[in-house]
Write a protein that holds these residues in place. Structure first.
Motif, mmCIF file in Angstrom:
data_model
loop_
_atom_site.group_PDB
_atom_site.id
_atom_site.type_symbol
_atom_site.label_atom_id
_atom_site.label_comp_id
_atom_site.label_asym_id
_atom_site.label_seq_id
_atom_site.Cartn_x
_atom_site.Cartn_y
_atom_site.Cartn_z
ATOM 1 N N ALA A 75 0.831 -1.209 0.000
ATOM 2 C CA ALA A 75 0.000 0.000 0.000
ATOM 3 C C ALA A 75 0.864 1.258 0.000
ATOM 4 O O ALA A 75 1.969 1.260 0.545
ATOM 5 C CB ALA A 75 -0.913 -0.009 1.224
ATOM 6 N N PRO A 76 0.394 2.344 -0.620
ATOM 7 C CA PRO A 76 1.160 3.603 -0.609
ATOM 8 C C PRO A 76 1.260 4.160 0.817
ATOM 9 O O PRO A 76 0.292 4.103 1.587
ATOM 10 C CB PRO A 76 0.356 4.523 -1.527
ATOM 11 C CG PRO A 76 -1.029 3.948 -1.537
ATOM 12 C CD PRO A 76 -0.876 2.475 -1.375
ATOM 13 N N LEU A 77 2.425 4.677 1.149
ATOM 14 C CA LEU A 77 2.667 5.174 2.504
ATOM 15 C C LEU A 77 2.719 6.694 2.586
ATOM 16 O O LEU A 77 2.724 7.242 3.696
ATOM 17 C CB LEU A 77 3.990 4.593 3.036
ATOM 18 C CG LEU A 77 4.096 3.067 3.057
ATOM 19 C CD1 LEU A 77 5.479 2.646 3.556
ATOM 20 C CD2 LEU A 77 3.006 2.459 3.937
ATOM 21 N N TRP A 78 2.743 7.376 1.446
ATOM 22 C CA TRP A 78 2.900 8.826 1.497
ATOM 23 C C TRP A 78 1.755 9.557 2.205
ATOM 24 O O TRP A 78 1.970 10.637 2.775
ATOM 25 C CB TRP A 78 3.091 9.383 0.080
ATOM 26 C CG TRP A 78 1.915 9.147 -0.859
ATOM 27 C CD1 TRP A 78 1.765 8.137 -1.746
ATOM 28 C CD2 TRP A 78 0.750 9.970 -0.995
ATOM 29 N NE1 TRP A 78 0.584 8.236 -2.435
ATOM 30 C CE2 TRP A 78 -0.072 9.372 -1.979
ATOM 31 C CE3 TRP A 78 0.305 11.147 -0.397
ATOM 32 C CZ2 TRP A 78 -1.289 9.911 -2.381
ATOM 33 C CZ3 TRP A 78 -0.916 11.686 -0.782
ATOM 34 C CH2 TRP A 78 -1.700 11.075 -1.766
ATOM 35 N N PRO A 79 0.491 9.007 2.226
ATOM 36 C CA PRO A 79 -0.551 9.773 2.942
ATOM 37 C C PRO A 79 -0.392 9.750 4.468
ATOM 38 O O PRO A 79 -1.076 10.503 5.172
ATOM 39 C CB PRO A 79 -1.848 9.054 2.534
ATOM 40 C CG PRO A 79 -1.519 8.239 1.329
ATOM 41 C CD PRO A 79 -0.095 7.850 1.530
ATOM 42 N N LEU A 80 0.482 8.873 5.001
ATOM 43 C CA LEU A 80 0.598 8.720 6.447
ATOM 44 C C LEU A 80 1.288 9.934 7.078
ATOM 45 O O LEU A 80 2.207 10.516 6.497
ATOM 46 C CB LEU A 80 1.388 7.464 6.784
ATOM 47 C CG LEU A 80 0.826 6.117 6.299
ATOM 48 C CD1 LEU A 80 1.781 4.991 6.648
ATOM 49 C CD2 LEU A 80 -0.549 5.872 6.891
ATOM 50 N N SER A 81 0.847 10.279 8.263
ATOM 51 C CA SER A 81 1.528 11.325 9.032
ATOM 52 C C SER A 81 2.786 10.737 9.671
ATOM 53 O O SER A 81 2.982 9.510 9.682
ATOM 54 C CB SER A 81 0.612 11.859 10.127
ATOM 55 O OG SER A 81 0.355 10.848 11.102
ATOM 56 N N ASP A 82 3.650 11.596 10.211
ATOM 57 C CA ASP A 82 4.851 11.115 10.889
ATOM 58 C C ASP A 82 4.494 10.187 12.047
ATOM 59 O O ASP A 82 5.134 9.156 12.264
ATOM 60 C CB ASP A 82 5.675 12.297 11.403
ATOM 61 C CG ASP A 82 6.262 13.120 10.278
ATOM 62 O OD1 ASP A 82 6.128 12.707 9.108
ATOM 63 O OD2 ASP A 82 6.843 14.186 10.567
ATOM 64 N N HIS A 83 3.466 10.555 12.783
ATOM 65 C CA HIS A 83 3.025 9.729 13.910
ATOM 66 C C HIS A 83 2.549 8.363 13.425
ATOM 67 O O HIS A 83 2.838 7.330 14.047
ATOM 68 C CB HIS A 83 1.911 10.443 14.673
ATOM 69 C CG HIS A 83 1.342 9.647 15.810
ATOM 70 N ND1 HIS A 83 2.013 9.472 16.999
ATOM 71 C CD2 HIS A 83 0.165 8.959 15.918
ATOM 72 C CE1 HIS A 83 1.284 8.724 17.807
ATOM 73 N NE2 HIS A 83 0.161 8.402 17.176
ATOM 74 N N ASP A 84 1.841 8.352 12.285
ATOM 75 C CA ASP A 84 1.343 7.091 11.744
ATOM 76 C C ASP A 84 2.493 6.199 11.279
ATOM 77 O O ASP A 84 2.449 4.968 11.445
ATOM 78 C CB ASP A 84 0.394 7.355 10.570
ATOM 79 C CG ASP A 84 -0.892 8.027 11.012
ATOM 80 O OD1 ASP A 84 -1.244 7.887 12.205
ATOM 81 O OD2 ASP A 84 -1.522 8.699 10.184
ATOM 82 N N VAL A 85 3.519 6.803 10.680
ATOM 83 C CA VAL A 85 4.660 6.022 10.200
ATOM 84 C C VAL A 85 5.339 5.303 11.358
ATOM 85 O O VAL A 85 5.615 4.092 11.291
ATOM 86 C CB VAL A 85 5.668 6.924 9.458
ATOM 87 C CG1 VAL A 85 6.983 6.164 9.217
ATOM 88 C CG2 VAL A 85 5.093 7.386 8.138
ATOM 89 N N THR A 86 5.609 6.029 12.445
ATOM 90 C CA THR A 86 6.271 5.394 13.585
ATOM 91 C C THR A 86 5.368 4.356 14.236
ATOM 92 O O THR A 86 5.833 3.294 14.658
ATOM 93 C CB THR A 86 6.694 6.446 14.613
ATOM 94 O OG1 THR A 86 5.545 7.215 15.014
ATOM 95 C CG2 THR A 86 7.725 7.400 14.034
ATOM 96 N N GLY A 87 4.067 4.656 14.308
ATOM 97 C CA GLY A 87 3.142 3.692 14.899
ATOM 98 C C GLY A 87 3.062 2.412 14.086
ATOM 99 O O GLY A 87 3.067 1.306 14.643
ATOM 100 N N MET A 88 3.006 2.546 12.764
ATOM 101 C CA MET A 88 2.956 1.350 11.920
ATOM 102 C C MET A 88 4.262 0.576 11.963
ATOM 103 O O MET A 88 4.273 -0.654 11.844
ATOM 104 C CB MET A 88 2.621 1.747 10.475
ATOM 105 C CG MET A 88 1.153 2.120 10.270
ATOM 106 S SD MET A 88 0.689 2.170 8.522
ATOM 107 C CE MET A 88 0.862 0.454 8.060
#
Length: 430
Positions: free
Chosen positions: A25-38
């Motif tokens: 899945a594309p990751l660019w829509p994620l926020s910084d917080h979402d990236v670390t959480g995922m």
């Protein structure tokens, strides 16, 4: 049973498909917080998947499946079954052994520890003596081990595996201080006895000009080696070497110093020395490629540098391989000559270098390999690093002797456009 197996496989395939879709899945829509959480969630998912693999390996071993299919052990079976390299196979078998403690397996599934931390906890608990007990008998060995396991599980929330291992070495100080000193001393004695026969050091055959070193040392041996290398690993302001390169150069320097002493045992009836056979072209009056007594080929530049010092015996060969020169009588700057150089240069003569005389080599300004004499008016002390600089034609540094018979260093134009002669003022007394 078949229906249960079918449900498990179906669920696993569904989870695998869902994870694959997430990974693509594309990751660019994620926020910084979402990236670390995922990233945290993906790490835990990988740990859970590995736990499942390890439990399946353990189940297969308990049934004797690897042996029944003709394999000597589980590692070989996994390499063939999963088409994995030896290291991942070994790690998976090790994970299966760790999960023999159900508490740790559940802790990994709960996300309290990862598998490396769990392995450290198992190693720490297994290293505890079997006869632990408080002096007053109030707490037995089993209770101390349980306390240690609980404490390490709690600490895993603060420390990665390599730090948790160091904390685990002192775990009894946290959970059973009354027996910590005695048990710690006994554990260290067992550890030293265990590692001593496992120490070793190997050097590979040369490959593309590199020799790979590998080995293992006990704590005492490592402390001695570190004490010898550390003073030589302090970088200067313009030092662009990596720490690993600094240690490699330091190890070579230590060996060079030892070769210059008379304390090594006699080798073949002579002091230890490195012999280099060199092809010589009488028409061009140039040296060719050299070959050491171990069969290693080195460049002419390296031959010239080696010929300066450190008990290297050049053997000059003619066109048909005949020996033309097996080393002039006085090549090494030893005895009184070396002492004179120590008094004159007081260390590496290169401007700005602080290496003392002990860590230097005697460099022939007119190269010994080209006929230069071994006397005080043709020699200067240089550390290994600056010795290489003076033997490097591309570096552009030259040496000449002033009216006071002390060496002047002539810098290349890119260092000083006027090429003003300079000296090492660090060692000299005004």
């Amino acid at each position: 049973m078949c229906s249960i197996l079918g449900l498990m496989l179906a669920e696993l395939e569904r989870l695998s498909k869902g994870a694959a879709e997430l990974a693509a899945a594309p990751l660019w829509p994620l926020s910084d917080h979402d990236v670390t959480g995922m990233l945290h969630a993906a790490h835990h998912l990988a740990q859970v998947a590995t736990v499942l693999q390890a439990r399946l390996v353990r189940q297969a071993c308990s049934r004797g499946i690897p042996e029944a299919q003709g394999y000597r052990n589980a590692k070989g079976w996994l390499r063939s079954l999963l088409l994995v390299d030896p290291q991942p196979a070994r790690e998976l078998v090790a994970h299966a052994e760790v999960l023999q403690r159900p508490v740790l397996g559940q802790a990994v599934l709960d996300g309290r520890v990862d598998l490396r931390q769990a392995a450290v906890i198992v190693e720490t608990l297994d290293a505890l003596p079997d006869d632990l007990a408080q002096t007053d008998g109030a707490v037995d060995t089993y209770a101390i081990v349980e306390l240690a396991e609980t404490a390490l599980l709690d600490m895993a929330g603060e420390f990665p595996a390599y730090q948790l291992r160091r904390v685990g070495e002192r775990i009894l100080e946290h959970v059973a201080p009354g027996v910590a000193d005695q048990a710690g001393a006994a554990a260290l004695a067992r550890q030293e006895a265990r590692v001593r026969p496992r120490r070793g050091f190997t050097m590979s055959l040369p490959v593309n000009g590199m020799v790979r070193l590998s080995g293992a040392l006990g704590l005492e041996d490592a402390a001695v080696v570190q004490a010898a290398l550390h003073p030589l690993c302090v970088p200067s302001p313009d030092d662009k070497r990596t720490p690993a390169q600094q240690r490699a150069d330091a190890l070579t320097e230590v060996c060079r110093v030892v070769l210059r002493t008379a304390e090594l045992p006699v080798d073949g009836g002579e002091p230890p020395q490195l012999s280099v056979s060199v092809a010589y072209d009488p028409l061009a009056q140039t040296l060719g490629v050299g070959t050491t007594d171990t069969g290693v080929r080195v460049s002419p530049e390296t031959v010239r540098r080696l010929a300066c010092d450190a008990r290297v015996l050049p053997v000059v060969l003619g066109g048909q391989g005949q020996v033309l020169n097996a080393g002039r009588r006085r090549r090494l700057a030893s005895g009184a000559l070396r002492r004179v150089l120590h008094l004159r240069d007081r260390g590496c003569g290169f401007p700005g270098c602080d290496r003392p005389p002990r860590w230097t080599e005697a460099h022939h300004v007119w190269f010994w390999a080209d006929g230069g004499p071994t006397n005080v008016d043709n020699m200067v002390l240089l550390c290994v690093r600056h010795h290489k600089v003076l033997h490097d034609p591309g570096a552009g540094w030259r040496i000449r002797f002033g009216p006071d018979r002390r060496p002047d260093f002539i810098p290349p134009p890119d260092v000083d456009p006027y090429q003003k002669p300079c000296r090492n003022q660090y060692h000299q007394r005004q």
